[in-house]
Write an enzyme that holds these catalytic residues in place. Structure first.
Site, mmCIF file in Angstrom:
data_model
loop_
_atom_site.group_PDB
_atom_site.id
_atom_site.type_symbol
_atom_site.label_atom_id
_atom_site.label_comp_id
_atom_site.label_asym_id
_atom_site.label_seq_id
_atom_site.Cartn_x
_atom_site.Cartn_y
_atom_site.Cartn_z
ATOM 1 N N SER A 60 30.444 -5.276 20.420
ATOM 2 C CA SER A 60 31.017 -3.938 20.323
ATOM 3 C C SER A 60 30.654 -3.314 18.984
ATOM 4 O O SER A 60 30.563 -4.015 17.962
ATOM 5 C CB SER A 60 32.544 -4.044 20.424
ATOM 6 O OG SER A 60 33.149 -2.871 19.940
ATOM 7 N N GLU B 184 32.580 -1.958 17.214
ATOM 8 C CA GLU B 184 33.714 -2.242 16.332
ATOM 9 C C GLU B 184 33.422 -3.379 15.357
ATOM 10 O O GLU B 184 34.134 -3.541 14.374
ATOM 11 C CB GLU B 184 34.948 -2.593 17.160
ATOM 12 C CG GLU B 184 35.668 -1.384 17.720
ATOM 13 C CD GLU B 184 36.388 -0.561 16.649
ATOM 14 O OE1 GLU B 184 36.982 -1.152 15.737
ATOM 15 O OE2 GLU B 184 36.333 0.678 16.725
ATOM 16 N N TYR C 51 40.512 -6.363 17.064
ATOM 17 C CA TYR C 51 39.523 -6.363 18.145
ATOM 18 C C TYR C 51 38.113 -6.586 17.575
ATOM 19 O O TYR C 51 37.349 -7.419 18.065
ATOM 20 C CB TYR C 51 39.590 -5.029 18.901
ATOM 21 C CG TYR C 51 38.519 -4.881 19.958
ATOM 22 C CD1 TYR C 51 38.629 -5.517 21.182
ATOM 23 C CD2 TYR C 51 37.391 -4.091 19.723
ATOM 24 C CE1 TYR C 51 37.642 -5.389 22.154
ATOM 25 C CE2 TYR C 51 36.403 -3.952 20.679
ATOM 26 C CZ TYR C 51 36.534 -4.602 21.893
ATOM 27 O OH TYR C 51 35.548 -4.478 22.844
HETATM 28 P P1 GDP Z 1 37.911 2.573 20.658
HETATM 29 O O1 GDP Z 1 36.864 3.283 19.856
HETATM 30 O O2 GDP Z 1 37.384 1.407 21.416
HETATM 31 O O3 GDP Z 1 39.116 2.270 19.844
HETATM 32 O O4 GDP Z 1 38.333 3.602 21.829
HETATM 33 P P2 GDP Z 1 39.558 4.622 21.944
HETATM 34 O O5 GDP Z 1 39.193 5.535 23.048
HETATM 35 O O6 GDP Z 1 40.854 3.874 22.076
HETATM 36 O O7 GDP Z 1 39.578 5.389 20.553
HETATM 37 C C1 GDP Z 1 38.497 6.210 20.130
HETATM 38 C C2 GDP Z 1 38.891 6.982 18.878
HETATM 39 O O8 GDP Z 1 39.898 7.932 19.240
HETATM 40 C C3 GDP Z 1 39.508 6.130 17.757
HETATM 41 O O9 GDP Z 1 38.956 6.567 16.540
HETATM 42 C C4 GDP Z 1 40.989 6.481 17.803
HETATM 43 O O10 GDP Z 1 41.671 6.378 16.572
HETATM 44 C C5 GDP Z 1 40.908 7.928 18.233
HETATM 45 N N1 GDP Z 1 42.150 8.466 18.838
HETATM 46 C C6 GDP Z 1 42.768 9.614 18.468
HETATM 47 N N2 GDP Z 1 43.872 9.810 19.191
HETATM 48 C C7 GDP Z 1 43.969 8.752 20.062
HETATM 49 C C8 GDP Z 1 44.884 8.429 21.088
HETATM 50 O O11 GDP Z 1 45.865 9.137 21.314
HETATM 51 N N3 GDP Z 1 44.651 7.285 21.794
HETATM 52 C C9 GDP Z 1 43.556 6.479 21.542
HETATM 53 N N4 GDP Z 1 43.364 5.375 22.305
HETATM 54 N N5 GDP Z 1 42.671 6.782 20.566
HETATM 55 C C10 GDP Z 1 42.866 7.895 19.824
#
Ligand code: GDP
Length: 327
Positions: free
Chosen positions: A127, A129, A151
């Site tokens: 990932s 990440e 993660y």
């Molecule tokens: P990730 O990149 O695998 O963590 O996928 P996510 O879709 O969970 O998050 C993508 C980005 O969106 C990250 O930088 C989060 O901090 C940002 N983000 C902003 N608001 C939200 C929210 O309400 N939910 C989630 N899941 N992510 C958010």
């Protein structure tokens, strides 16, 4: 006919992978957890050709026996915790399922290869990440691994153990996947959370999407493209690490704007977005954007859908679900 074994087959990527492999004539075996009844029913309705087996990533001996019994030519280890947000709440479980379990799967694959003398080719999905606070962007295969979330740390271990087993003589490819989305994304991810809410707001004319970090920049691609990269890397003559990404980056705010506009909200989209500290994370990568030149060059892979198309397809799907009363 090649035989594939897929952990995590009920997830977004597992479903698309099963579609692609079956479509190409590969026999597909999937491992499912007891109690995953709804997900199994959905999978079988969409993809009736898969053969399912009960199993658990936490049960190393059982997994070894299952892999030996199925005797696959290809193994795709897609199971695990996939949400960064969730990993902050369950760091130990995340380490076990998204990290250590990779060693169990790869060790079982290596033993199968030793016992049968037949090649077993594996895919470990890494990932973006794992890069965390990268000093440079776009990130590529040589970017230092320096995760900033539970993660990311778990996936970093899995990435390293994949390299260890490659050195031991197993074909282990990793795809370092940047964010990849689709209408099958769970609501825990920001994209689907936004598109489901945007469809509702478009239909009703009111409502607010409460989000965390609006300035985070992500490289969002189309999930079926990323699954295609996995298959290509497993079948490539030499196993290696491949960044899989579009190379384009957008903020969460831009995603929300595009989704709300697509849902028909127009310039008033700003009135429908609010920041809620509940969704902010203790720490996170500010910008993730990948350079997939190596995958392009060696695998002939390229993304087929740009940002606007990914957003559009997801919003259209959620509007359709609402119309059919299934949201
Ligand atoms: P990730 O990149 O695998 O963590 O996928 P996510 O879709 O969970 O998050 C993508 C980005 O969106 C990250 O930088 C989060 O901090 C940002 N983000 C902003 N608001 C939200 C929210 O309400 N939910 C989630 N899941 N992510 C958010």
């Amino acid at each position: 006919m090649p035989r594939a074994f897929v952990t995590g087959i009920t997830g977004q990527d597992g479903g698309y992978l099963a579609d692609q492999l079956l479509g190409e004539g590969t026999e597909v075996h999937g491992m499912v957890r007891a109690g995953d009844d709804d997900a199994v029913r959905d999978l079988l309705a969409r993809t009736p050709g898969v053969v399912l087996h009960d199993g658990d990533l936490g049960d190393a001996e059982g997994l070894r026996r299952l892999i030996a019994d199925v005797g696959p030519d290809e193994i795709y280890n897609l199971a695990g915790i996939s949400s960064v947000a969730f990993s902050w709440a369950e760091p130990v479980l995340t380490a076990q399922l998204s990290g250590v379990a990779a060693a169990t799967v790869l060790d079982a694959a290596w033993r199968l290869q030793e016992d049968t003398g037949r090649k077993v080719a594996c895919l470990q999905p890494s990932s973006a990440e794992i890069f965390g606070h990268a000093d440079s962007w776009p990130q590529d295969e040589s970017t230092p691994v320096r995760p900033v979330s539970p993660y990311g740390a778990a996936k970093a271990y899995a990435h390293h153990i994949a390299g260890v087993y490659r050195g031991r003589g197993l074909h282990v490819a990793t795809c370092i996947l940047f964010n990849h989305e689709s209408p099958r994304r769970p609501l825990a991810f920001v994209t689907r959370k936004i598109t489901a809410a945007a469809a509702q707001i478009g239909a009703e004319g009111f409502g607010v999407i409460r989000l965390g970090n609006l300035d985070a920049r992500r490289d969002w691609g189309w999930a079926p493209d990323y699954v295609d990269a996995m298959v290509r890397s497993v079948r490539h003559e030499a196993a290696s690490d491949y960044v899989v990404a579009t190379g384009q980056t957008h903020t969460v705010a831009e995603f929300a704007e595009a989704a709300l506009r697509r849902a028909g909200v127009g310039d008033s989209w700003r009135d429908h977005v609010e920041v809620d500290p509940e969704f902010l994370r203790p720490n996170e990568a500010p910008i993730l954007v990948g350079d997939a030149s190596k995958a392009r060059r060696e695998l002939g892979w390229k993304p087929t859908a740009a940002f606007d198309e990914v957003v559009g397809r997801m919003v259209d799907h959620d509007m359709e679900l609402l119309k059919r009363g299934k949201a």
